[in-house]
Write a protein that holds these residues in place. Structure first.
Motif, short mmCIF file in Angstrom:
data_model
loop_
_atom_site.label_atom_id
_atom_site.label_comp_id
_atom_site.label_asym_id
_atom_site.label_seq_id
_atom_site.Cartn_x
_atom_site.Cartn_y
_atom_site.Cartn_z
N ALA A 121 -40.94 -24.07 30.44
CA ALA A 121 -40.61 -25.29 31.19
C ALA A 121 -40.26 -26.43 30.25
CB ALA A 121 -41.79 -25.68 32.07
N GLY A 122 -41.01 -26.53 29.14
CA GLY A 122 -40.75 -27.60 28.18
C GLY A 122 -39.36 -27.49 27.61
N CYS A 123 -38.94 -26.26 27.25
CA CYS A 123 -37.61 -26.08 26.67
C CYS A 123 -36.52 -26.38 27.69
CB CYS A 123 -37.46 -24.66 26.14
SG CYS A 123 -38.49 -24.37 24.70
N ILE A 124 -36.69 -25.88 28.92
CA ILE A 124 -35.65 -26.14 29.93
C ILE A 124 -35.61 -27.64 30.26
CG2 ILE A 124 -34.95 -25.67 32.31
CD1 ILE A 124 -36.04 -22.86 31.98
N GLY A 125 -36.78 -28.26 30.36
CA GLY A 125 -36.82 -29.70 30.64
C GLY A 125 -36.12 -30.49 29.55
N THR A 126 -36.33 -30.08 28.30
CA THR A 126 -35.71 -30.79 27.18
C THR A 126 -34.19 -30.60 27.19
OG1 THR A 126 -37.72 -30.35 25.94
CG2 THR A 126 -35.85 -31.12 24.70
N LEU A 127 -33.74 -29.37 27.51
CA LEU A 127 -32.30 -29.14 27.62
C LEU A 127 -31.70 -30.04 28.70
CD1 LEU A 127 -31.73 -25.29 27.35
CD2 LEU A 127 -30.77 -27.09 25.90
N THR A 128 -32.46 -30.22 29.79
CA THR A 128 -31.98 -31.08 30.87
C THR A 128 -31.73 -32.50 30.35
OG1 THR A 128 -33.42 -29.79 32.30
CG2 THR A 128 -32.41 -31.75 33.26
N ILE A 129 -32.66 -33.00 29.50
CA ILE A 129 -32.44 -34.35 28.96
C ILE A 129 -31.17 -34.37 28.13
CG2 ILE A 129 -33.44 -36.25 27.65
CD1 ILE A 129 -36.11 -34.95 27.79
N ALA A 130 -30.98 -33.33 27.31
CA ALA A 130 -29.84 -33.33 26.40
C ALA A 130 -28.52 -33.35 27.16
CB ALA A 130 -29.91 -32.10 25.49
N PHE A 131 -28.46 -32.63 28.29
CA PHE A 131 -27.18 -32.55 29.00
C PHE A 131 -27.02 -33.62 30.08
CE2 PHE A 131 -27.41 -28.19 27.25
CZ PHE A 131 -26.30 -28.31 26.44
N ALA A 132 -28.12 -34.02 30.72
CA ALA A 132 -27.99 -35.01 31.80
C ALA A 132 -28.06 -36.43 31.26
CB ALA A 132 -29.09 -34.79 32.84
N GLY A 133 -28.69 -36.61 30.10
CA GLY A 133 -28.89 -37.96 29.56
C GLY A 133 -27.60 -38.74 29.31
N GLY A 252 -41.28 -15.69 38.43
CA GLY A 252 -40.68 -16.44 39.52
C GLY A 252 -41.34 -17.80 39.66
N ALA A 253 -42.68 -17.79 39.59
CA ALA A 253 -43.42 -19.04 39.74
C ALA A 253 -43.10 -20.01 38.60
CB ALA A 253 -44.92 -18.75 39.77
N ILE A 254 -42.94 -19.45 37.39
CA ILE A 254 -42.63 -20.31 36.24
C ILE A 254 -41.28 -20.99 36.45
CG2 ILE A 254 -42.01 -20.29 33.79
CD1 ILE A 254 -44.16 -18.16 33.37
N LEU A 255 -40.29 -20.20 36.89
CA LEU A 255 -38.96 -20.77 37.05
C LEU A 255 -38.91 -21.77 38.21
CD1 LEU A 255 -36.71 -17.69 36.27
CD2 LEU A 255 -37.24 -19.67 34.83
N ARG A 256 -39.56 -21.44 39.32
CA ARG A 256 -39.59 -22.40 40.45
C ARG A 256 -40.33 -23.67 40.04
NH1 ARG A 256 -39.95 -17.61 43.45
NH2 ARG A 256 -42.21 -17.52 43.19
N GLY A 257 -41.45 -23.50 39.34
CA GLY A 257 -42.21 -24.65 38.89
C GLY A 257 -41.39 -25.53 37.95
N THR A 258 -40.63 -24.87 37.06
CA THR A 258 -39.80 -25.62 36.13
C THR A 258 -38.74 -26.43 36.87
OG1 THR A 258 -40.09 -23.88 34.50
CG2 THR A 258 -38.31 -25.42 34.12
N ALA A 259 -38.07 -25.77 37.83
CA ALA A 259 -37.01 -26.47 38.56
C ALA A 259 -37.58 -27.66 39.33
CB ALA A 259 -36.33 -25.50 39.53
N LEU A 260 -38.65 -27.42 40.05
CA LEU A 260 -39.25 -28.50 40.84
C LEU A 260 -39.76 -29.61 39.93
CD1 LEU A 260 -39.87 -29.21 43.76
CD2 LEU A 260 -42.12 -28.19 43.48
N GLY A 261 -40.41 -29.22 38.83
CA GLY A 261 -40.95 -30.21 37.90
C GLY A 261 -39.86 -31.05 37.26
N SER A 262 -38.75 -30.39 36.85
CA SER A 262 -37.67 -31.15 36.24
C SER A 262 -37.15 -32.21 37.19
CB SER A 262 -36.51 -30.23 35.85
OG SER A 262 -36.97 -29.21 35.00
N LEU A 263 -37.05 -31.83 38.46
CA LEU A 263 -36.56 -32.77 39.47
C LEU A 263 -37.55 -33.91 39.69
CD1 LEU A 263 -34.12 -32.93 41.41
CD2 LEU A 263 -35.64 -31.99 43.16
N MET A 264 -38.84 -33.56 39.84
CA MET A 264 -39.85 -34.58 40.11
C MET A 264 -40.01 -35.56 38.95
SD MET A 264 -41.17 -33.77 43.11
CE MET A 264 -42.70 -34.64 43.13
N GLY A 265 -39.80 -35.06 37.73
CA GLY A 265 -39.97 -35.92 36.57
C GLY A 265 -38.98 -37.06 36.55
#
Lengths: 501, 149
Positions: A121-133, A252-265
């Protein structure tokens, strides 16, 4: 896309120096430590260590302080699983199934899945910052003062709507924070305001004093009121390498949690805690066997731990692209950036590329360090958990005193901290959350600045806020959000989210 | 049944607290130039904020008198007073008697705030904290304080 990757490479070049790697490691270690220890949260710790970072380069300082925040997300799960006490508020739901697993002798499995989920989740979240920022910052650069004012109002409204407890109280806490933010010199005229003849207040209330008072001192007092002895599950931890079957079950839970968490953050007020709660609720809903939850379901550990770490990373997006803090921790980051002479806002990415890309690169490295810190070294943290609170709180009060003093080498700040400690304690007893107050405090001066500028451009007419389309959109969103919360249907749902288990 | 004046303790007292803070702020703001919307003085925005806060506080206060709500949770005055006093002792002693005495005094006072404290253990821990703080904060980080009286 390609450009982002190139810049990310540049960021790695900045982090891969001895000093910055060391700061990253210190941050990750401190974060894990306070994550493991209940009763010491990231907000108090970051404000404690903020003075110690004055001497550092801004990049190193922010890398270290950030490491504390996401490191705490890793550490919190250890305590939740082994002791059934959340080390952090973000791990409250992890304790439900995690502790059950530990009782069944599956502590190693739970710890491993929590760490692996956090890492992914940390790596995907960080990638999100890099591309969405960068694209978001370009949008924010076109904002004018009225737009900014309305954006901040929207941010504060979101924070209130998603906060736990009464809406009205949360708004009152924000207003209270705004008022404390007014103390000090008026930027436009140089007149001291609300300083009560204390020359020490002319620069405003010390940011560290208010944060440590509200979160450090008040929390120590509240903790001392309760019984603080804890039973540690002393069974030997085995199976730190989970089997493929378990990994597949949790993926599955990890990926769903990551997606939801990235959005909520990204949402103001969402943050890591809300992300963990919602992802647990989501897993329960999509599961074919919801009855397993609460009895040691691996998904109940994987999803919230992934979600809180993803949210911890993506909550940097509004901060670094718009200067909008979405939680108390991000409000502290605004303070840290300001103290280092960097104005948070859409220009951070273009004017401080080293800081932005260096920070992102450090998050990848920090997450890598954390999975090593948390898995093979788990025994060390378990031993630390045995440090009784009667010693821990002495450590906290002494370090708080020295920390708040060292910001301006002034005893006055200690008196301020005592005052805010008392206020924070009373507010807690009166069912009012201190987090919205801290956000109001940080946003207060910016809010006033943009309000004044808007009215000057609008020739003293308040309608300037509804004439600009972006500003109008934010205001409509804010009002819609407030109304929707007041509606009985959503209100009921909101209470459910917080009272689930 | 006895009729109580305050029906919702939490609402009433938090309202009172907010009204008191807003009142104090308004008293200071009174001496500031307010200005107009086009040419705002230093007092314009604080006045706005303080009035909103006073209004919200008043709503809570009245609601606490009218609507039955939860009472205030019991407080442990001992922990609160001792912890705050320990900080006060640190602040008062730091400039006068130096860091080591200030830390020892703070840990001594604070240790009484916890029912689980064992006095000699707290004192040993306090001495260790004083030594560690001297090395870390004064020698390594260079905070300008006297170590000993």
């Amino acid at each position: 896309m390609i450009e982002s990757l190139q810049l990310l490479g540049h960021g790695f070049g900045i982090v891969l120096t001895f000093d910055n790697l060391l700061f990253c490691l210190i941050g990750a270690l401190c974060g894990t430590l306070i994550g493991v220890l209940p009763g010491l949260g990231p907000v108090a710790t970051i404000s404690l260590l903020l003075p110690a970072t004055f001497a550092l380069e801004p990049v190193g300082a922010i890398i270290m302080l950030s490491g504390i925040y996401y490191g705490a997300q890793y550490g919190g799960s250890t305590t939740a699983i082994l002791v059934n006490i959340p080390g952090e508020s973000t791990s409250v739901v992890t304790a439900i199934d995690g502790y059950r697993m530990a009782q069944q002798g599956r502590a190693g499995e739970a710890l491993a899945i929590a760490a692996i989920g956090s890492f992914i989740a940390g790596c995907i979240g960080t990638l999100t910052i890099a591309f969405a920022g960068p694209p978001l910052a370009r949008v924010a650069q076109s904002f004018t003062s009225p737009d900014y004012f309305s954006l901040m109002v929207f941010g504060l409204v979101c924070a209130v709507v998603l906060a736990n407890g009464s809406l009205f109280r949360a708004v009152a806490m924000i207003v209270l924070g705004l008022l404390f933010g007014m103390i000090g010199m008026d930027v436009n005229t140089g007149m001291p305001r609300l300083t009560g003849d204390f020359i020490e207040l002319s620069d405003g209330v010390s940011f560290v004093a208010i944060a440590l008072g509200l979160f450090g001192v008040a929390e120590v007092i509240c903790n001392l009121e309760q019984d603080t002895t804890r039973a540690i599950n002393s069974a030997k931890i085995t199976n730190l390498m989970p089997s493929w079957a378990i990994l597949r079950q949790a993926s599955g839970a990890i990926l769903r949690g990551t997606a939801l968490g990235s959005l909520m953050g990204v949402l103001p007020g969402g943050g890591a805690t809300m992300a963990a709660f919602s992802s647990y609720a989501l897993e329960k809903k999509v599961s074919r066997t919801p009855s397993r939850f609460g009895r040691g379901a691996i998904e109940g550990v994987a999803a919230p731990e992934s979600a809180n770490n993803a949210a911890a990373q993506t909550s940097y997006i509004p901060l670094l692209t718009m200067g909008l803090p979405t939680s108390a921790t991000m409000a502290l980051m605004v303070g840290a950036l300001t103290l280092h002479g960097i104005a948070p806002g859409p220009n951070v990415i273009t004017r401080q590329p080293d800081l932005f890309w260096g920070l992102i690169a450090s998050m990848f490295i920090g997450n890598l360090m954390l999975i090593i810190i948390n898995l093979p070294m788990i025994g060390l943290w378990v031993r630390l958990l045995r440090l009784p609170y009667r010693f821990l709180f002495l450590l906290i009060v002494v370090v708080s005193s020295i920390g708040v003093y060292s910001v301006g080498n002034s005893v006055f700040d200690i008196y301020l901290m005592i005052g805010f400690g008392l206020l924070g304690y009373l507010l807690r007893k009166l069912d009012a959350e201190p987090a919205p107050m801290l956000m109001g405090f940080v946003l207060g001066p910016m809010l006033e600045e943009n309000f004044r500028r808007s009215l000057i451009t609008g020739r003293g007419d308040l309608s300037v806020f509804i004439q600009k389309p972006i500003s109008l959109a934010f205001l409509i969103l804010s009002v819609a959000l407030l109304i929707s919360v007041a509606l009985p249907f959503i209100r009921k749902r909101r209470e459910e989210v917080f009272q689930d288990e | 049944m006895r009729i109580k004046l305050v029906r919702g303790g939490v609402d009433f007292w938090s309202g009172l607290l907010l009204v008191a803070i807003a009142g104090a702020a308004l008293w200071y703001i009174a001496s500031l130039d307010i200005g107009t919307a086009l040419d705002m003085g230093p007092g314009y925005f604080p006045l706005l904020i303080a009035l909103i806060l006073a209004g919200m506080g008043a709503v809570l206060l009245v609601r606490g008198l009218v609507v039955v709500g939860p009472p205030v949770a019991p407080m442990n005055a001992r922990a609160a007073i001792l912890i705050l006093a320990s900080f006060l002792a640190f602040a008062l002693l730091l400039d006068r008697l130096g860091l080591v005495v200030a830390i020892l005094a703070q840990t001594l006072i604070a240790s009484f705030a916890s029912r689980e404290s064992v006095l000699w253990q707290s004192l040993v821990f306090g001495a260790a904290l004083a030594a560690a703080s001297t090395v870390l904060f004064v020698w390594l980080l260079g905070i300008p304080v006297d170590v000993l009286p």
